[in-house]
Motif scaffolding. Structure first.
Motif, PDB file in Angstrom:
ATOM      1  N   LEU A 285      -7.986 -21.385  15.242  1.00 47.72           N
ATOM      2  CA  LEU A 285      -8.281 -22.361  16.279  1.00 47.72           C
ATOM      3  C   LEU A 285      -7.377 -23.565  16.024  1.00 47.72           C
ATOM      4  CD1 LEU A 285      -9.831 -23.405  18.670  1.00 47.72           C
ATOM      5  CD2 LEU A 285     -11.750 -23.969  17.148  1.00 47.72           C
ATOM      6  N   HIS A 286      -6.343 -23.678  16.839  1.00 45.90           N
ATOM      7  CA  HIS A 286      -5.293 -24.686  16.639  1.00 45.90           C
ATOM      8  C   HIS A 286      -5.628 -25.911  17.490  1.00 45.90           C
ATOM      9  CE1 HIS A 286      -0.687 -25.405  16.138  1.00 45.90           C
ATOM     10  NE2 HIS A 286      -1.381 -26.530  16.067  1.00 45.90           N
ATOM     11  N   LEU A 287      -5.895 -27.030  16.826  1.00 42.97           N
ATOM     12  CA  LEU A 287      -6.248 -28.265  17.519  1.00 42.97           C
ATOM     13  C   LEU A 287      -5.052 -29.201  17.581  1.00 42.97           C
ATOM     14  CD1 LEU A 287      -9.800 -29.008  16.025  1.00 42.97           C
ATOM     15  CD2 LEU A 287      -9.149 -27.519  17.924  1.00 42.97           C
ATOM     16  N   VAL A 288      -4.821 -29.735  18.778  1.00 43.02           N
ATOM     17  CA  VAL A 288      -3.716 -30.673  19.005  1.00 43.02           C
ATOM     18  C   VAL A 288      -4.296 -31.955  19.582  1.00 43.02           C
ATOM     19  CG1 VAL A 288      -1.527 -31.075  20.206  1.00 43.02           C
ATOM     20  CG2 VAL A 288      -2.132 -28.759  19.455  1.00 43.02           C
ATOM     21  N   ASP A 289      -3.958 -33.076  18.980  1.00 38.20           N
ATOM     22  CA  ASP A 289      -4.502 -34.374  19.377  1.00 38.20           C
ATOM     23  C   ASP A 289      -3.827 -34.845  20.662  1.00 38.20           C
ATOM     24  OD1 ASP A 289      -5.509 -36.903  19.588  1.00 38.20           O
ATOM     25  OD2 ASP A 289      -4.807 -37.603  17.629  1.00 38.20           O
ATOM     26  N   ALA A 290      -4.620 -35.007  21.722  1.00 38.24           N
ATOM     27  CA  ALA A 290      -4.067 -35.466  22.999  1.00 38.24           C
ATOM     28  C   ALA A 290      -3.628 -36.915  22.938  1.00 38.24           C
ATOM     29  CB  ALA A 290      -5.095 -35.283  24.109  1.00 38.24           C
ATOM     30  N   THR A 291      -4.163 -37.696  21.995  1.00 38.25           N
ATOM     31  CA  THR A 291      -3.815 -39.118  21.894  1.00 38.25           C
ATOM     32  C   THR A 291      -2.665 -39.357  20.920  1.00 38.25           C
ATOM     33  OG1 THR A 291      -5.428 -39.502  20.122  1.00 38.25           O
ATOM     34  CG2 THR A 291      -6.211 -39.703  22.398  1.00 38.25           C
ATOM     35  N   GLY A 292      -2.154 -38.292  20.320  1.00 41.29           N
ATOM     36  CA  GLY A 292      -1.046 -38.432  19.382  1.00 41.29           C
ATOM     37  C   GLY A 292       0.248 -38.805  20.083  1.00 41.29           C
ATOM     38  N   PRO A 293       1.243 -39.268  19.304  1.00 43.75           N
ATOM     39  CA  PRO A 293       2.511 -39.693  19.922  1.00 43.75           C
ATOM     40  C   PRO A 293       3.286 -38.550  20.568  1.00 43.75           C
ATOM     41  CG  PRO A 293       2.661 -39.709  17.522  1.00 43.75           C
ATOM     42  CD  PRO A 293       1.234 -39.487  17.861  1.00 43.75           C
ATOM     43  N   GLU A 294       3.292 -37.366  19.967  1.00 42.31           N
ATOM     44  CA  GLU A 294       4.049 -36.230  20.500  1.00 42.31           C
ATOM     45  C   GLU A 294       3.239 -34.947  20.307  1.00 42.31           C
ATOM     46  OE1 GLU A 294       7.937 -35.999  18.834  1.00 42.31           O
ATOM     47  OE2 GLU A 294       8.469 -38.053  19.347  1.00 42.31           O
ATOM     48  N   PRO A 295       2.322 -34.668  21.209  1.00 42.66           N
ATOM     49  CA  PRO A 295       1.462 -33.479  21.041  1.00 42.66           C
ATOM     50  C   PRO A 295       2.236 -32.165  20.982  1.00 42.66           C
ATOM     51  CG  PRO A 295       0.541 -34.978  22.672  1.00 42.66           C
ATOM     52  CD  PRO A 295       1.918 -35.482  22.355  1.00 42.66           C
ATOM     53  N   LEU A 296       3.295 -32.026  21.781  1.00 44.00           N
ATOM     54  CA  LEU A 296       4.053 -30.777  21.769  1.00 44.00           C
ATOM     55  C   LEU A 296       4.755 -30.583  20.439  1.00 44.00           C
ATOM     56  CD1 LEU A 296       5.604 -30.696  25.362  1.00 44.00           C
ATOM     57  CD2 LEU A 296       3.399 -29.857  24.564  1.00 44.00           C
ATOM     58  N   GLU A 297       5.304 -31.647  19.897  1.00 50.40           N
ATOM     59  CA  GLU A 297       5.967 -31.561  18.600  1.00 50.40           C
ATOM     60  C   GLU A 297       4.949 -31.281  17.498  1.00 50.40           C
ATOM     61  OE1 GLU A 297       8.946 -31.400  15.811  1.00 50.40           O
ATOM     62  OE2 GLU A 297       9.028 -31.340  18.006  1.00 50.40           O
ATOM     63  N   ALA A 298       3.750 -31.817  17.635  1.00 49.08           N
ATOM     64  CA  ALA A 298       2.698 -31.538  16.654  1.00 49.08           C
ATOM     65  C   ALA A 298       2.386 -30.047  16.610  1.00 49.08           C
ATOM     66  CB  ALA A 298       1.440 -32.335  16.993  1.00 49.08           C
ATOM     67  N   TYR A 299       2.326 -29.414  17.763  1.00 45.04           N
ATOM     68  CA  TYR A 299       2.073 -27.967  17.803  1.00 45.04           C
ATOM     69  C   TYR A 299       3.213 -27.215  17.119  1.00 45.04           C
ATOM     70  CZ  TYR A 299       1.397 -23.265  19.627  1.00 45.04           C
ATOM     71  OH  TYR A 299       1.236 -21.909  19.735  1.00 45.04           O
ATOM     72  N   ARG A 300       4.468 -27.612  17.415  1.00 44.42           N
ATOM     73  CA  ARG A 300       5.622 -26.927  16.805  1.00 44.42           C
ATOM     74  C   ARG A 300       5.605 -27.073  15.286  1.00 44.42           C
ATOM     75  NH1 ARG A 300       8.552 -29.700  20.990  1.00 44.42           N
ATOM     76  NH2 ARG A 300       9.111 -28.308  22.723  1.00 44.42           N
ATOM     77  N   VAL A 301       5.250 -28.236  14.790  1.00 39.66           N
ATOM     78  CA  VAL A 301       5.246 -28.471  13.342  1.00 39.66           C
ATOM     79  C   VAL A 301       4.259 -27.540  12.648  1.00 39.66           C
ATOM     80  CG1 VAL A 301       4.576 -30.119  11.548  1.00 39.66           C
ATOM     81  CG2 VAL A 301       6.078 -30.844  13.411  1.00 39.66           C
ATOM     82  N   VAL A 302       3.065 -27.452  13.180  1.00 35.16           N
ATOM     83  CA  VAL A 302       2.043 -26.614  12.540  1.00 35.16           C
ATOM     84  C   VAL A 302       2.431 -25.146  12.607  1.00 35.16           C
ATOM     85  CG1 VAL A 302      -0.365 -25.871  12.633  1.00 35.16           C
ATOM     86  CG2 VAL A 302       0.210 -28.282  12.936  1.00 35.16           C
ATOM     87  N   ARG A 303       2.945 -24.711  13.755  1.00 37.48           N
ATOM     88  CA  ARG A 303       3.375 -23.314  13.862  1.00 37.48           C
ATOM     89  C   ARG A 303       4.520 -23.019  12.884  1.00 37.48           C
ATOM     90  NH1 ARG A 303       0.203 -19.625  15.481  1.00 37.48           N
ATOM     91  NH2 ARG A 303       2.055 -18.330  15.606  1.00 37.48           N
ATOM     92  N   GLY A 304       5.397 -23.984  12.692  1.00 36.90           N
ATOM     93  CA  GLY A 304       6.483 -23.799  11.740  1.00 36.90           C
ATOM     94  C   GLY A 304       5.978 -23.679  10.317  1.00 36.90           C
ATOM     95  N   GLU A 305       4.961 -24.452   9.960  1.00 39.68           N
ATOM     96  CA  GLU A 305       4.404 -24.375   8.609  1.00 39.68           C
ATOM     97  C   GLU A 305       3.663 -23.062   8.387  1.00 39.68           C
ATOM     98  OE1 GLU A 305       5.138 -26.425   6.217  1.00 39.68           O
ATOM     99  OE2 GLU A 305       6.354 -27.521   7.680  1.00 39.68           O
TER     100      GLU A 305
END
Length: 344
Positions: A241-261
């Protein structure tokens, strides 16, 4: 209780007892002869999977375990008592590894599972064993065989149906506290979760177990932040269950970072079924949240749930998809004959 998911211990099985040299000497007995008994076996080192434990903290304060030595034999062909076994009580999901931390000895996935790690040494023969037609009075007996010694690693991997992943402060602990009775630390700063935790969710007359791990940051696979050492706790999960913060500065980049890790860590995490949710949507405009969800959906190639753990918005639909993936995993394990773990 402090959480500990890795520990190194040193184990030694018991030595066997020595055989006895003895001769039968009794009044009014015409024929005597050798009657020395064998030594007792040394104790084993045994690992047992038990219920009710979720940490290896007991092995933080005690690292050396030695089984009992067998007693020596005695006259009248008495065999010595066996040495006592030493039992390592381990929580469900513990892996036992060789000292190289790579070679797997045992994987404890079932309560009551019992594995002998080291066998005790055999007891030595007493002189009664060597009596023959040509050697009526043998004076030979053997010492007991020595036990074995080795160092092992214990590594705990929590067993859950789905694992929560995301950047720090993505709302994982808040969600876990909302949908289960777990009470993780929640605060408005990153890395409030320092240790993995479990939450049991009752939904649609079924039970889902969620595993919450500390947030990942870019470079976690090389040790940045808390590193990726806790990702082992979601290796056994049927879905992420992958959670992405809608209030973060770059939500799309946050998703890419976690998937990369996840891909950098390996162990098949990048191929697990994934449910994506945009969190904290109550803190932004509905139109902005809808646009973010649409952009994120195009990036990940699946429907993105818009949820708010605080307001309780969108949780049922998200949990329905998680449950669907969990059911698929359970059916697959049943069909292939794998061990299917069900929560108590």
């Amino acid at each position: 209780m402090k959480f500990l998911d890795q520990a190194k211990v040193h184990i030694t099985s018991g030595n066997g007892g020595g055989g006895c040299v003895s001769f039968r000497r009794e009044a009014h007995v015409e024929y005597g002869g050798p009657d020395g008994g064998d030594g007792g076996r040394g104790g084993d080192v045994v690992a047992v999977c038990v219920d009710g434990l979720n940490t290896l903290i007991d092995y933080r304060y005690r690292q050396h375990f030695r089984a009992g030595t067998g007693r020596g034999g005695a006259g009248r062909q008495k065999t010595g008592a066996s040495g006592g076994d030493v039992v390592l009580r381990l929580p469900l999901g513990t892996q036992i590894l060789e000292d190289d931390r790579e070679t797997l000895i045992a994987d404890l996935t079932l309560v009551g599972q019992r594995v002998t790690l080291l066998r005790g040494g055999d007891g030595g023969f007493g002189n009664a064993r060597y009596k023959s037609s040509t050697n009526r009075a043998p004076r030979k007996a053997l010492p007991g065989w020595l036990g074995a010694t080795k160092s092992i690693w214990l590594r705990l991997k929590l067993i859950a149906d789905a694992g929560l992943v995301g950047l720090p402060n993505a709302g994982k602990s808040t969600l876990l506290a909302r949908v289960s009775r777990a009470r993780p630390l929640i605060a408005d700063y990153p890395f409030t979760t320092l240790h993995p935790g479990l939450g049991v969710v009752g939904f649609s007359d079924e039970v889902i177990v969620l595993a919450d791990i500390p947030g990942l940051i870019e470079g976690a696979h090389s040790g940045a932040g808390l590193g990726d050492r806790f990702l082992g706790h979601v290796e056994r999960c049927g879905a992420l269950l992958h959670l992405v913060d809608a209030t973060g500065p770059e939500p799309l980049e946050a998703y890419r970072v976690v998937r990369g890790e996840l891909a950098a860590y390996g162990a098949g995490l990048e191929h697990k079924l994934e449910v994506v949710a945009l969190t904290k949507v109550d803190a932004c405009e509905p139109a902005v949240a809808a646009e973010l969800a649409e952009d994120l959906g195009r990036l990940c190639g699946r429907t993105v749930h818009r949820i708010s753990a605080v307001a309780g918005h969108g949780l049922d639909r998200m949990l329905s998809e998680v449950l669907r993936h969990v059911r698929t995993r359970r059916r697959s394990e049943t069909a292939t004959g794998e061990t299917v773990w069900t929560p108590h």
